[in-house]
Write a protein that holds these residues in place. Sequence first.
Motif, PDB file in Angstrom:
ATOM      1  N   THR A 164       0.819  -1.207   0.000  1.00  0.00           N
ATOM      2  CA  THR A 164       0.000   0.000   0.000  1.00  0.00           C
ATOM      3  C   THR A 164       0.855   1.260   0.000  1.00  0.00           C
ATOM      4  O   THR A 164       0.585   2.223  -0.743  1.00  0.00           O
ATOM      5  CB  THR A 164      -0.932  -0.007   1.216  1.00  0.00           C
ATOM      6  N   LEU A 165       1.890   1.274   0.828  1.00  0.00           N
ATOM      7  CA  LEU A 165       2.754   2.451   0.888  1.00  0.00           C
ATOM      8  C   LEU A 165       3.491   2.678  -0.428  1.00  0.00           C
ATOM      9  O   LEU A 165       3.555   3.811  -0.935  1.00  0.00           O
ATOM     10  CB  LEU A 165       3.766   2.293   2.025  1.00  0.00           C
ATOM     11  N   LEU A 166       4.051   1.614  -1.013  1.00  0.00           N
ATOM     12  CA  LEU A 166       4.800   1.782  -2.252  1.00  0.00           C
ATOM     13  C   LEU A 166       3.889   2.170  -3.412  1.00  0.00           C
ATOM     14  O   LEU A 166       4.280   2.986  -4.261  1.00  0.00           O
ATOM     15  CB  LEU A 166       5.555   0.488  -2.573  1.00  0.00           C
ATOM     16  N   ASN A 167       2.694   1.595  -3.486  1.00  0.00           N
ATOM     17  CA  ASN A 167       1.761   1.997  -4.540  1.00  0.00           C
ATOM     18  C   ASN A 167       1.412   3.479  -4.430  1.00  0.00           C
ATOM     19  O   ASN A 167       1.265   4.179  -5.449  1.00  0.00           O
ATOM     20  CB  ASN A 167       0.494   1.156  -4.477  1.00  0.00           C
ATOM     21  N   LYS A 168       1.278   3.959  -3.220  1.00  0.00           N
ATOM     22  CA  LYS A 168       0.999   5.381  -3.019  1.00  0.00           C
ATOM     23  C   LYS A 168       2.158   6.230  -3.508  1.00  0.00           C
ATOM     24  O   LYS A 168       1.946   7.276  -4.156  1.00  0.00           O
ATOM     25  CB  LYS A 168       0.721   5.638  -1.534  1.00  0.00           C
ATOM     26  N   ARG A 169       3.382   5.800  -3.240  1.00  0.00           N
ATOM     27  CA  ARG A 169       4.562   6.553  -3.703  1.00  0.00           C
ATOM     28  C   ARG A 169       4.699   6.471  -5.219  1.00  0.00           C
ATOM     29  O   ARG A 169       5.027   7.466  -5.877  1.00  0.00           O
ATOM     30  CB  ARG A 169       5.815   6.015  -3.023  1.00  0.00           C
ATOM     31  N   PHE A 170       4.474   5.301  -5.785  1.00  0.00           N
ATOM     32  CA  PHE A 170       4.571   5.156  -7.240  1.00  0.00           C
ATOM     33  C   PHE A 170       3.565   6.056  -7.947  1.00  0.00           C
ATOM     34  O   PHE A 170       3.884   6.686  -8.959  1.00  0.00           O
ATOM     35  CB  PHE A 170       4.343   3.700  -7.640  1.00  0.00           C
ATOM     36  N   LEU A 171       2.357   6.105  -7.436  1.00  0.00           N
ATOM     37  CA  LEU A 171       1.319   6.931  -8.061  1.00  0.00           C
ATOM     38  C   LEU A 171       1.626   8.410  -7.895  1.00  0.00           C
ATOM     39  O   LEU A 171       1.317   9.222  -8.768  1.00  0.00           O
ATOM     40  CB  LEU A 171      -0.038   6.593  -7.446  1.00  0.00           C
ATOM     41  N   GLU A 172       2.243   8.782  -6.792  1.00  0.00           N
ATOM     42  CA  GLU A 172       2.532  10.196  -6.531  1.00  0.00           C
ATOM     43  C   GLU A 172       3.594  10.737  -7.475  1.00  0.00           C
ATOM     44  O   GLU A 172       3.508  11.890  -7.930  1.00  0.00           O
ATOM     45  CB  GLU A 172       2.983  10.353  -5.073  1.00  0.00           C
ATOM     46  N   PHE A 173       4.592   9.926  -7.794  1.00  0.00           N
ATOM     47  CA  PHE A 173       5.710  10.413  -8.606  1.00  0.00           C
ATOM     48  C   PHE A 173       5.647   9.966 -10.063  1.00  0.00           C
ATOM     49  O   PHE A 173       6.526  10.339 -10.844  1.00  0.00           O
ATOM     50  CB  PHE A 173       7.031   9.931  -7.994  1.00  0.00           C
ATOM     51  N   SER A 174       4.659   9.184 -10.441  1.00  0.00           N
ATOM     52  CA  SER A 174       4.594   8.735 -11.827  1.00  0.00           C
ATOM     53  C   SER A 174       4.150   9.878 -12.728  1.00  0.00           C
ATOM     54  O   SER A 174       3.225  10.628 -12.392  1.00  0.00           O
ATOM     55  CB  SER A 174       3.615   7.562 -11.962  1.00  0.00           C
ATOM     56  N   PRO A 175       4.766  10.062 -13.897  1.00  0.00           N
ATOM     57  CA  PRO A 175       4.363  11.135 -14.808  1.00  0.00           C
ATOM     58  C   PRO A 175       3.041  10.809 -15.491  1.00  0.00           C
ATOM     59  O   PRO A 175       2.692   9.641 -15.691  1.00  0.00           O
ATOM     60  CB  PRO A 175       5.520  11.184 -15.823  1.00  0.00           C
TER      61      PRO A 175
END
Length: 552
Positions: A195-206
């Motif tokens: 859950t934490l990593l998916n949140k980070r991936f979505l936040e920084f994905s272009p």
Amino acid sequence: MANDRPLAAHEILDALENVSDNEEDYRERLICILPPPVDPDCLTDEDSGEEDNVELNVGVPTHGENGTWQKNPVNWPDVQGACQDKRPIEWFENFLDEDVISLLVSESNKYAVKKNLPGDITTEDMKCFIGILLVSGYSWLPRRRMYWENSPDTKNELISSAMTRDRFDFIFRHLHVNDNLDLQDKYTKVRPLVTLLNKRFLEFSPLEEHYSVDEAMIPYYGRHGCKQHIKGATTMCNPIYKELGLGASVVLTFCDVLISRGFDLPYHVVFDIFFTGTPLLEEITKKGLRCTGTVRENRTSSCPLITSKLLTKMERGAVDYRTTHDNTFIIAKWHDNNIFSIASNAVGINPKQSAKRFSQSEKRNIVIEEPHMVSIYNKYMGGVDRSDENISHYRIGIRGKKWYMPLLTHMIDLAEHNAWQLYKINHGKLDHLGFRRRVAIALIESNRKNAKRGPSRPSHHEHADSRKDQMNHLVIPQSKQTHFGRIARLTRKTANQTLQSPLVNGDSLVALLQSKETSSRAVTEIHAGTPGALGVPSCCYETRQEMQLLVW
């Protein structure tokens, strides 16, 4: 040429030919090319009059006298702003930030305390531990303890000087993510980290127009309920889309994530044959998104396409297609190397493009027509496969016995890979290996323990088969004692008395060795000694060499 009227082309040429080099009368003249004279009885290409009878906008619907055409460009927001000049470790820490590290540290300490062990894992220990895991991806050894082994062929000085072997084993054995287990979730052991990593991936994905959806494979060699056979698997479906099946559930969940970003943009999702079906196309159309994907023939809702047997008999590049009555989506069947079907609610057959293929019958490359929807699919499909390929090159090589350990290490690899992708988008120059090395070295050297270590025992493999004596002779171990064992029974006293003579010839030396009074220590020292040792005079060097050969 007294008049100043415009001259024709042939008159200009005649005038230039008649001008002499000595002529002083040079007058400026306007040289131009005029159209031919208009003859009302002769229609030329320029004045045929046919354009008056041309009907424009044939088959194009009108929009009023003044027209209602307008330009509405799609503005894709740049969520990351201008290019950022960050170091590799800074890109990596966008994903494995303090929240992720704190989760790993707190849960691992709780797990250690439950086993009556000290929960003293610190943030620096966890970062150094992750750095060692990253190193194992490109500097692989079959056993993790070999990184600390005092042997020149395996010891890694960077790892062994940063963290002790026992400390690494302690963190590795107690690495934990979740203590509150949910029996309904098979991935409850790793769910908080996911859950934490998916949140980070979505936040920084272009933000991009095209996205590909595909399955990713994680190597696993054990037995567990999560290790599933894909066919008929519906246990991991989103409950909202459970009736549509596993493949459609994954795609629709991803579409919901794209919509939740808050931008009303025309995303285009591309997926393969495992996910596509007509119910999925209808659901994505209702969400206002576009999609394209290959589809199995039994998932086309009995679309009346030409049979594959008849299409195979046609020339290569032949295509047959059908659209719904409301033009919601199109399903096409194309003859390439094989017959396959493709569906889309965004693009159609035209404009067709040229594609190069190799013909087995003609034994040469040929050019065939490729539908536009196939071109879009080939262009934007394969991002997940490329990610799997990049991760597989430097996958973490340290394995554990817990079933969820491959999932945890894969998440670390995925975070490092995504950080490298952002680094490349911002015009980074390092390749994947160089980026991974920079991240690993930064994590280890910035969080290492500087405690001095005492001397360690040598490896039991060191010089096991390459031991040499003092004369640089290779010692070959043997299990059975040979005839040289008789030399060990000679006494030291007899050897000293005999060798104190001025010269020792070969015959007396052989007789000495064949006697039973010289000790093994005396013979060994004679073999490994220097000129003059044990009464051997320097002038007897050749005789001494003969003895060395005999002993050897």
